[in-house]
Design a protein around this motif. Structure first.
Motif, PDB file in Angstrom:
ATOM      1  N   LEU A  53       0.829  -1.203   0.000  1.00 49.58           N
ATOM      2  CA  LEU A  53       0.000   0.000   0.000  1.00 49.58           C
ATOM      3  C   LEU A  53       0.868   1.259   0.000  1.00 49.58           C
ATOM      4  CD1 LEU A  53      -2.771   1.376   0.232  1.00 49.58           C
ATOM      5  CD2 LEU A  53      -2.547   1.186   2.723  1.00 49.58           C
ATOM      6  N   ALA A  54       1.943   1.237   0.760  1.00 56.39           N
ATOM      7  CA  ALA A  54       2.864   2.372   0.778  1.00 56.39           C
ATOM      8  C   ALA A  54       3.513   2.563  -0.593  1.00 56.39           C
ATOM      9  CB  ALA A  54       3.932   2.162   1.845  1.00 56.39           C
ATOM     10  N   ALA A  55       3.837   1.452  -1.264  1.00 56.52           N
ATOM     11  CA  ALA A  55       4.451   1.552  -2.587  1.00 56.52           C
ATOM     12  C   ALA A  55       3.488   2.140  -3.608  1.00 56.52           C
ATOM     13  CB  ALA A  55       4.944   0.174  -3.042  1.00 56.52           C
ATOM     14  N   VAL A  56       2.246   1.661  -3.596  1.00 62.13           N
ATOM     15  CA  VAL A  56       1.255   2.154  -4.552  1.00 62.13           C
ATOM     16  C   VAL A  56       0.918   3.622  -4.280  1.00 62.13           C
ATOM     17  CG1 VAL A  56      -1.102   1.853  -5.408  1.00 62.13           C
ATOM     18  CG2 VAL A  56       0.320  -0.146  -4.935  1.00 62.13           C
ATOM     19  N   ALA A  57       0.930   4.014  -3.025  1.00 61.78           N
ATOM     20  CA  ALA A  57       0.590   5.403  -2.677  1.00 61.78           C
ATOM     21  C   ALA A  57       1.573   6.397  -3.285  1.00 61.78           C
ATOM     22  CB  ALA A  57       0.559   5.571  -1.160  1.00 61.78           C
ATOM     23  N   LEU A  58       2.781   5.965  -3.639  1.00 61.43           N
ATOM     24  CA  LEU A  58       3.760   6.870  -4.226  1.00 61.43           C
ATOM     25  C   LEU A  58       3.319   7.414  -5.579  1.00 61.43           C
ATOM     26  CD1 LEU A  58       7.147   5.099  -3.388  1.00 61.43           C
ATOM     27  CD2 LEU A  58       6.077   7.036  -2.227  1.00 61.43           C
ATOM     28  N   LEU A  59       2.340   6.781  -6.205  1.00 61.33           N
ATOM     29  CA  LEU A  59       1.844   7.293  -7.483  1.00 61.33           C
ATOM     30  C   LEU A  59       1.257   8.693  -7.336  1.00 61.33           C
ATOM     31  CD1 LEU A  59       0.111   4.093  -8.914  1.00 61.33           C
ATOM     32  CD2 LEU A  59       2.200   5.177  -9.775  1.00 61.33           C
ATOM     33  N   TRP A  60       0.767   9.031  -6.139  1.00 60.40           N
ATOM     34  CA  TRP A  60       0.139  10.338  -5.906  1.00 60.40           C
ATOM     35  C   TRP A  60       0.991  11.237  -5.018  1.00 60.40           C
ATOM     36  CZ3 TRP A  60      -2.459   5.653  -5.724  1.00 60.40           C
ATOM     37  CH2 TRP A  60      -3.434   5.458  -6.717  1.00 60.40           C
ATOM     38  N   ARG A  61       2.270  10.955  -4.927  1.00 61.55           N
ATOM     39  CA  ARG A  61       3.112  11.688  -3.987  1.00 61.55           C
ATOM     40  C   ARG A  61       3.295  13.152  -4.399  1.00 61.55           C
ATOM     41  NH1 ARG A  61       8.614  11.907  -5.670  1.00 61.55           N
ATOM     42  NH2 ARG A  61       8.999  10.770  -7.611  1.00 61.55           N
ATOM     43  N   ARG A  62       3.244  13.463  -5.677  1.00 60.92           N
ATOM     44  CA  ARG A  62       3.432  14.856  -6.099  1.00 60.92           C
ATOM     45  C   ARG A  62       2.187  15.702  -5.863  1.00 60.92           C
ATOM     46  NH1 ARG A  62       6.719  14.398 -11.867  1.00 60.92           N
ATOM     47  NH2 ARG A  62       8.681  13.578 -10.995  1.00 60.92           N
ATOM     48  N   ARG A  63       1.017  15.083  -5.962  1.00 59.62           N
ATOM     49  CA  ARG A  63      -0.215  15.836  -5.785  1.00 59.62           C
ATOM     50  C   ARG A  63      -0.609  15.928  -4.309  1.00 59.62           C
ATOM     51  NH1 ARG A  63      -5.210  14.371  -9.598  1.00 59.62           N
ATOM     52  NH2 ARG A  63      -3.596  15.083 -11.079  1.00 59.62           N
ATOM     53  N   PHE A  64      -0.429  14.833  -3.559  1.00 57.94           N
ATOM     54  CA  PHE A  64      -0.792  14.817  -2.139  1.00 57.94           C
ATOM     55  C   PHE A  64       0.396  14.335  -1.316  1.00 57.94           C
ATOM     56  CE2 PHE A  64      -4.506  13.494  -4.703  1.00 57.94           C
ATOM     57  CZ  PHE A  64      -5.304  14.629  -4.533  1.00 57.94           C
ATOM     58  N   PRO A  65       1.452  15.134  -1.184  1.00 58.48           N
ATOM     59  CA  PRO A  65       2.671  14.655  -0.511  1.00 58.48           C
ATOM     60  C   PRO A  65       2.450  14.286   0.959  1.00 58.48           C
ATOM     61  CG  PRO A  65       2.796  17.017  -0.946  1.00 58.48           C
ATOM     62  CD  PRO A  65       1.606  16.509  -1.675  1.00 58.48           C
ATOM     63  N   LEU A  66       1.684  15.079   1.697  1.00 60.63           N
ATOM     64  CA  LEU A  66       1.479  14.788   3.112  1.00 60.63           C
ATOM     65  C   LEU A  66       0.633  13.533   3.312  1.00 60.63           C
ATOM     66  CD1 LEU A  66       0.871  18.357   4.566  1.00 60.63           C
ATOM     67  CD2 LEU A  66       2.899  16.919   4.834  1.00 60.63           C
ATOM     68  N   THR A  67      -0.421  13.384   2.522  1.00 62.84           N
ATOM     69  CA  THR A  67      -1.269  12.196   2.640  1.00 62.84           C
ATOM     70  C   THR A  67      -0.501  10.938   2.297  1.00 62.84           C
ATOM     71  OG1 THR A  67      -3.184  13.564   2.038  1.00 62.84           O
ATOM     72  CG2 THR A  67      -3.434  11.167   1.878  1.00 62.84           C
ATOM     73  N   VAL A  68       0.291  11.005   1.245  1.00 65.57           N
ATOM     74  CA  VAL A  68       1.085   9.836   0.846  1.00 65.57           C
ATOM     75  C   VAL A  68       2.115   9.499   1.913  1.00 65.57           C
ATOM     76  CG1 VAL A  68       2.769   9.006  -0.849  1.00 65.57           C
ATOM     77  CG2 VAL A  68       0.708  10.207  -1.613  1.00 65.57           C
ATOM     78  N   PHE A  69       2.731  10.514   2.511  1.00 64.03           N
ATOM     79  CA  PHE A  69       3.704  10.247   3.582  1.00 64.03           C
ATOM     80  C   PHE A  69       3.035   9.553   4.755  1.00 64.03           C
ATOM     81  CE2 PHE A  69       5.674  11.709   7.563  1.00 64.03           C
ATOM     82  CZ  PHE A  69       6.913  11.118   7.427  1.00 64.03           C
ATOM     83  N   ALA A  70       1.828  10.008   5.125  1.00 62.33           N
ATOM     84  CA  ALA A  70       1.108   9.356   6.217  1.00 62.33           C
ATOM     85  C   ALA A  70       0.758   7.914   5.873  1.00 62.33           C
ATOM     86  CB  ALA A  70      -0.164  10.151   6.541  1.00 62.33           C
TER      87      ALA A  70
END
Length: 389
Positions: A53-70
């Motif tokens: 789940l953490a790996a897949v969340a990186l797809l949106w790291r540029r748009r939602f950096p804080l949410t993806v980090f959490a």
């Protein structure tokens, strides 16, 4: 029936253009997924689930950096992965370089990396091993922050360097245009002074011959010469006007800002400006001095928008006999409720203003004030003003 290959080629070119742009997004996801599989194996379970789940969340790291980090924190705490959380923290450092935010995120990452899962396994019996785990957690959290800030600084420097390069190219082009315009104006003056004088003499001599001679043919020839001389002078004046219009003698074609343009500049600045002008409106001043005073106010207001959004500004223009012209721009501290535009700046504008003032035998000072604001003061001596009369 044949089909044109052009649409297929355009589709292939567009697809090839999208692939390099997608690589920085897809590659970290692939590496994070490999990290999750290597650490937790291929067996289904909570550890592998939160890690993927953490790996897949990186797809949106540029748009939602804080949410993806959490979303990556459970992966490092439960699944013991490190690549996805570090990439997410790196993205925050690049896109949101708020020091307090980075400290909080760094502490969260270090805590999730240091604490064992489940928390009941936490033990401080082996102090050496605990210290090693703590150092490892701190390094894991500090490294992406440092690399992210370095990347952001490098991008800002590259953008600033590109801006300076374009500005230098514009200045060189303007300088060459100015030299060419000055030369055109000089040639126009020379041509007018020399040729007009000679043609005028020819016209006067022809007029004298026309009056003094009794020969009808000579009188007709003199009249023709005089008419041609007058026509030549008219065409010369027209040509000189064109050369001066293309040169530096006509201010209408290339208007330069003066002190009288300051109210309009302040009106368009959209800032809270208190403007006071006690200078003599009818005084004769050097165009370079008035232009330098205008540019000083313009650069100071630009810096207020960059570095002190929402601050009050006071602009004062004073003139004292024997001391020259003084321009002072003072602003207060930034308003915390107004968001900063986050524009790069390195103080080169003030350096240019200081060099401009020195070239006019003046001075420019710029420094912070006790209330957290900033002060810019430019003084131009009266020696740079043209003498009246």
């Amino acid at each position: 029936m044949s089909v044109s290959p052009r649409p297929a080629r355009r589709f292939a070119a567009a697809r090839a253009g999208r692939l390099p742009a997608a690589l920085p997004v897809v590659v970290p996801v692939l590496f994070a997924a490999m990290d999750a599989l290597l650490v937790n194996g291929t067996g289904l379970g909570l550890e592998l689930g939160v890690s993927l789940l953490a790996a897949v969340a990186l797809l949106w790291r540029r748009r939602f950096p804080l949410t993806v980090f959490a979303a990556t924190l459970p992966g490092i705490y439960i699944g013991y992965i490190w690549f996805a959380p570090m990439v997410a923290l790196y993205t925050i450092a690049v896109r949101r370089p708020d020091r307090r935010l980075l400290v909080v995120c760094g502490v969260l990452l270090a805590t999730a990396h240091f604490l064992p899962y489940p928390i009941s396994d936490l033990s401080f019996d082996d102090r050496r091993e605990t210290a090693l785990f703590l150092v490892d957690a701190l390094v894991t959290a500090a490294t992406p922050i440092a690399v992210g800030l370095l990347t952001r600084t490098r991008r800002e420097l590259a953008a600033r360097l590109d801006e300076l390069t374009r500005s230098r190219a514009r200045e060189d082009r303007l300088l060459s245009d100015q030299v060419l315009a000055t030369e055109r104006a000089r040639l126009a003056r020379e041509m007018h002074d020399v040729v007009a004088h000679q043609v005028s003499l020819i016209s006067l001599q022809a007029g004298a011959v026309q009056i003094s001679t009794a020969d009808n043919e000579a009188r007709a020839g003199a009249r023709t010469i005089r008419e041609l001389s007058v026509r030549t002078l008219d065409e010369l004046r027209h040509m000189v006007g064109i050369l001066r219009a293309a040169g530096a003698d006509t201010e209408e074609l290339t208007p330069q800002p003066r002190l009288a343009d300051l109210p309009r500049l302040i009106e368009l600045s959209a800032l809270n400006v208190d403007f006071e002008d006690t200078s003599d409106r009818g005084a004769e001043r050097s165009e370079a001095v008035e232009r330098a005073a205008f540019r000083t106010v313009q650069e100071a207001l630009t810096n207020v928008r960059k570095h002190a959004p929402g601050a009050w500004v006071r602009v004062r223009v004073t003139e004292e006999a024997g001391r020259g012209l003084r321009v002072e721009i003072r602003n207060g501290p930034a308003d915390a409720a107004v968001p900063a535009p986050e524009l790069p700046g390195g103080g080169h504008g003030l350096v240019g203003l200081r060099e401009r003032a020195q070239s006019l035998s003046g001075t420019l000072t710029a420094h912070g004030t006790a209330d957290g604001g900033f002060l810019v003061r430019a003084e131009f001596p009266a020696a740079e003003f043209p003498a009246a009369g």
